[in-house]
Design a protein around this motif. Structure first.
Motif, mmCIF file in Angstrom:
data_model
loop_
_atom_site.group_PDB
_atom_site.id
_atom_site.type_symbol
_atom_site.label_atom_id
_atom_site.label_comp_id
_atom_site.label_asym_id
_atom_site.label_seq_id
_atom_site.Cartn_x
_atom_site.Cartn_y
_atom_site.Cartn_z
ATOM 1 N N PHE A 121 -47.178 -72.360 -85.656
ATOM 2 C CA PHE A 121 -47.086 -71.898 -86.275
ATOM 3 C C PHE A 121 -46.985 -71.086 -87.006
ATOM 4 O O PHE A 121 -45.875 -70.911 -88.377
ATOM 5 N N TYR A 122 -46.581 -69.674 -86.200
ATOM 6 C CA TYR A 122 -46.485 -68.782 -86.511
ATOM 7 C C TYR A 122 -44.475 -68.698 -86.838
ATOM 8 O O TYR A 122 -43.523 -68.572 -87.621
ATOM 9 N N ALA A 123 -43.766 -69.953 -85.598
ATOM 10 C CA ALA A 123 -42.564 -69.646 -85.053
ATOM 11 C C ALA A 123 -42.434 -70.566 -86.279
ATOM 12 O O ALA A 123 -41.084 -70.391 -86.388
ATOM 13 N N ARG A 124 -43.165 -71.457 -86.624
ATOM 14 C CA ARG A 124 -42.026 -72.672 -87.698
ATOM 15 C C ARG A 124 -42.273 -71.967 -88.927
ATOM 16 O O ARG A 124 -41.378 -72.293 -89.390
ATOM 17 N N ARG A 125 -43.682 -70.832 -89.177
ATOM 18 C CA ARG A 125 -42.800 -69.707 -90.800
ATOM 19 C C ARG A 125 -41.639 -69.214 -89.858
ATOM 20 O O ARG A 125 -40.432 -68.640 -91.553
ATOM 21 N N LEU A 126 -40.984 -68.977 -89.449
ATOM 22 C CA LEU A 126 -39.855 -67.742 -88.306
ATOM 23 C C LEU A 126 -38.698 -68.488 -88.842
ATOM 24 O O LEU A 126 -37.958 -67.860 -89.550
ATOM 25 N N LEU A 178 -39.316 -56.257 -86.101
ATOM 26 C CA LEU A 178 -38.445 -56.636 -85.737
ATOM 27 C C LEU A 178 -38.321 -57.322 -86.116
ATOM 28 O O LEU A 178 -36.131 -57.511 -87.217
ATOM 29 N N THR A 179 -38.537 -58.449 -86.432
ATOM 30 C CA THR A 179 -38.185 -59.233 -86.752
ATOM 31 C C THR A 179 -38.009 -59.164 -88.560
ATOM 32 O O THR A 179 -37.315 -59.997 -89.472
ATOM 33 N N ARG A 180 -39.288 -58.955 -89.581
ATOM 34 C CA ARG A 180 -39.719 -58.927 -91.123
ATOM 35 C C ARG A 180 -38.859 -57.924 -91.002
ATOM 36 O O ARG A 180 -37.967 -57.970 -92.175
ATOM 37 N N TRP A 181 -38.607 -57.087 -90.904
ATOM 38 C CA TRP A 181 -38.268 -55.697 -91.632
ATOM 39 C C TRP A 181 -36.406 -54.904 -91.196
ATOM 40 O O TRP A 181 -35.816 -54.824 -92.251
ATOM 41 N N ALA A 182 -36.383 -55.011 -89.546
ATOM 42 C CA ALA A 182 -35.419 -54.771 -89.165
ATOM 43 C C ALA A 182 -34.420 -56.046 -89.106
ATOM 44 O O ALA A 182 -33.020 -55.295 -88.427
ATOM 45 N N LEU A 183 -34.856 -57.518 -89.311
ATOM 46 C CA LEU A 183 -34.394 -58.155 -89.244
ATOM 47 C C LEU A 183 -33.531 -58.188 -87.417
ATOM 48 O O LEU A 183 -32.196 -58.614 -87.522
ATOM 49 N N ALA A 184 -34.136 -58.493 -86.661
ATOM 50 C CA ALA A 184 -34.107 -58.475 -85.266
ATOM 51 C C ALA A 184 -32.934 -59.796 -84.505
ATOM 52 O O ALA A 184 -32.550 -60.316 -83.653
ATOM 53 N N LEU A 185 -33.252 -60.891 -85.421
ATOM 54 C CA LEU A 185 -33.183 -62.317 -85.109
ATOM 55 C C LEU A 185 -32.132 -62.297 -85.387
ATOM 56 O O LEU A 185 -31.347 -63.728 -84.965
ATOM 57 N N LYS A 186 -31.602 -61.218 -86.204
ATOM 58 C CA LYS A 186 -30.032 -61.418 -86.743
ATOM 59 C C LYS A 186 -28.851 -60.827 -84.989
ATOM 60 O O LYS A 186 -28.022 -61.332 -85.169
ATOM 61 N N LYS A 187 -29.285 -60.168 -84.145
ATOM 62 C CA LYS A 187 -28.671 -60.110 -83.000
ATOM 63 C C LYS A 187 -29.640 -60.728 -82.024
ATOM 64 O O LYS A 187 -30.841 -60.191 -81.249
ATOM 65 N N PRO A 188 -29.202 -61.999 -81.255
ATOM 66 C CA PRO A 188 -29.394 -62.553 -80.971
ATOM 67 C C PRO A 188 -29.866 -61.955 -78.546
ATOM 68 O O PRO A 188 -29.118 -61.297 -78.910
ATOM 69 N N GLY A 189 -31.323 -61.371 -78.673
ATOM 70 C CA GLY A 189 -31.801 -61.243 -77.700
ATOM 71 C C GLY A 189 -32.428 -59.936 -77.665
ATOM 72 O O GLY A 189 -33.068 -59.444 -77.110
ATOM 73 N N THR A 190 -32.782 -59.185 -79.099
ATOM 74 C CA THR A 190 -33.134 -58.401 -79.631
ATOM 75 C C THR A 190 -34.502 -58.299 -79.231
ATOM 76 O O THR A 190 -35.440 -57.242 -77.972
ATOM 77 N N VAL A 191 -35.656 -59.269 -79.375
ATOM 78 C CA VAL A 191 -37.022 -59.394 -79.853
ATOM 79 C C VAL A 191 -36.924 -59.908 -78.083
ATOM 80 O O VAL A 191 -37.591 -58.805 -77.802
ATOM 81 N N SER A 192 -36.579 -60.918 -77.443
ATOM 82 C CA SER A 192 -36.550 -61.125 -76.121
ATOM 83 C C SER A 192 -36.705 -60.238 -75.572
ATOM 84 O O SER A 192 -37.619 -59.530 -74.824
ATOM 85 N N GLY A 193 -36.038 -58.729 -75.229
ATOM 86 C CA GLY A 193 -35.748 -57.672 -74.398
ATOM 87 C C GLY A 193 -36.659 -56.566 -75.138
ATOM 88 O O GLY A 193 -37.483 -56.348 -74.299
ATOM 89 N N ILE A 194 -37.057 -55.828 -76.001
ATOM 90 C CA ILE A 194 -38.195 -55.591 -76.734
ATOM 91 C C ILE A 194 -39.152 -56.292 -76.411
ATOM 92 O O ILE A 194 -40.071 -55.261 -75.239
ATOM 93 N N PHE A 195 -39.701 -57.864 -76.256
ATOM 94 C CA PHE A 195 -41.005 -57.946 -75.695
ATOM 95 C C PHE A 195 -40.721 -57.610 -74.233
ATOM 96 O O PHE A 195 -42.364 -57.107 -73.979
#
Length: 295
Positions: free
Chosen positions: A44-49, A218-235
């Protein structure tokens, strides 16, 4: 050292039946419901993203809701198969080789997060390749929702009275014995009569709630999804440090104990250390790729 005052302050372990619902011969366990809740809420959350194009590179999500709907089966198989196979290889190989039927006895040891991570990574890579989705973006969206599943999984561990912590005299210590736990183990209490850290709750709070909030920012405010791999690495980095920290309070698996003759080094720590390097590499690679696109 435990005193009468310490013992009086020990919190009671809640006597929750590991079986949530019984329908005749069919029993539904909280552990199974935790997996279902984690996957469905994550979906559900992924669909929102995906719906929010502004979060993604070029203001367009690289996948659709339909992709996420199709991916549910893939990720479920990756988690379950990877988690079980990983537990056997990392924690229980000698016992399984001696008694192969033990491999399908999920109540003997259960699942390994590190194995589940590998299984999920394989599922993500294959699904992304089949559907022509950028692999790093696939990794990122799953990483963003993974703490939801971790939270529910650790709560289920707590309800089951398993993966308990080390003996302690802290005021919030618990004796992990209850009528339901004893009944589930043929009249025995595996954790013994000593008060222990509720390490499952530590993990639920750190790996689940805190890590989710970090990735949310990171995803909502830092817009980390615009740099693919950032969210994965931080996780990956966040989970690794969380797990290493909690391992200082968690009782190691009985069949392995502490490693290299120490009284602190565990298999969970050893498996988490390479994750720090992998996560750092992913974040650096993402930054370099983003810098190359803007140069």
């Amino acid at each position: 050292m435990l005193t009468s005052a310490n013992l009086a302050a020990i919190l009671p372990f809640p006597d929750i039946d590991p079986i949530a619902v019984s329908l005749g011969p069919l029993s539904i366990h909280w552990y199974g419901l935790a997996y279902v809740a984690g996957i469905l809420l994550g979906w559900f959350y992924a669909r929102r993203l995906v719906d929010n194009g502004k979060l993604w590179l070029n203001d367009t999500a690289p996948m659709t809701r339909q992709h996420l709907d199709d991916f549910i089966l893939w990720v479920a198989l990756g988690i379950v198969l990877g988690g079980r196979i990983g537990y056997i290889l990392f924690y229980d190989l000698d016992q399984v080789l001696a008694n192969p039927i033990r491999a399908i006895q999920v109540w003997n040891g259960g699942m390994s997060f590190h194995g589940g991570l590998i299984g999920t990574t394989v599922a993500m890579f294959l699904f992304a390749r089949r559907n022509q989705i950028p692999a790093w973006s696939m990794f990122d969206i799953v990483a963003a929702v993974a703490p939801i599943g971790l939270f529910f999984g650790r709560i289920a561990n707590f309800i089951n009275g398993e993966l308990w912590g080390r003996v302690t005299d802290v005021p919030w210590a618990m004796v992990f014995c209850s009528p339901h736990v004893i009944a589930a183990h043929n009249g025995a209490c595996p954790a013994g009569p000593d008060p222990r850290h509720p390490s499952q709750l530590y993990e639920a709070g750190i790996e689940g709630i805190i890590l989710f909030l970090v990735l949310f920012i990171l995803t909502r405010w830092a817009l980390a999804l615009k740099k693919p791999g950032t969210v994965s690495g931080i996780f990956v980095i966040g989970y690794a440090f969380s797990r290493i920290f909690v391992e200082f309070f968690r009782q190691p698996d009985e069949q392995l104990g502490y490693l290299l003759g120490t009284n602190w080094l565990t298999m969970g720590m050893v498996l988490s250390l390479p994750m720090v390097a992998i996560g750092l590499w992913a974040v650096i690679r993402a930054r370099q790729a983003a810098a190359g696109q803007t140069a």
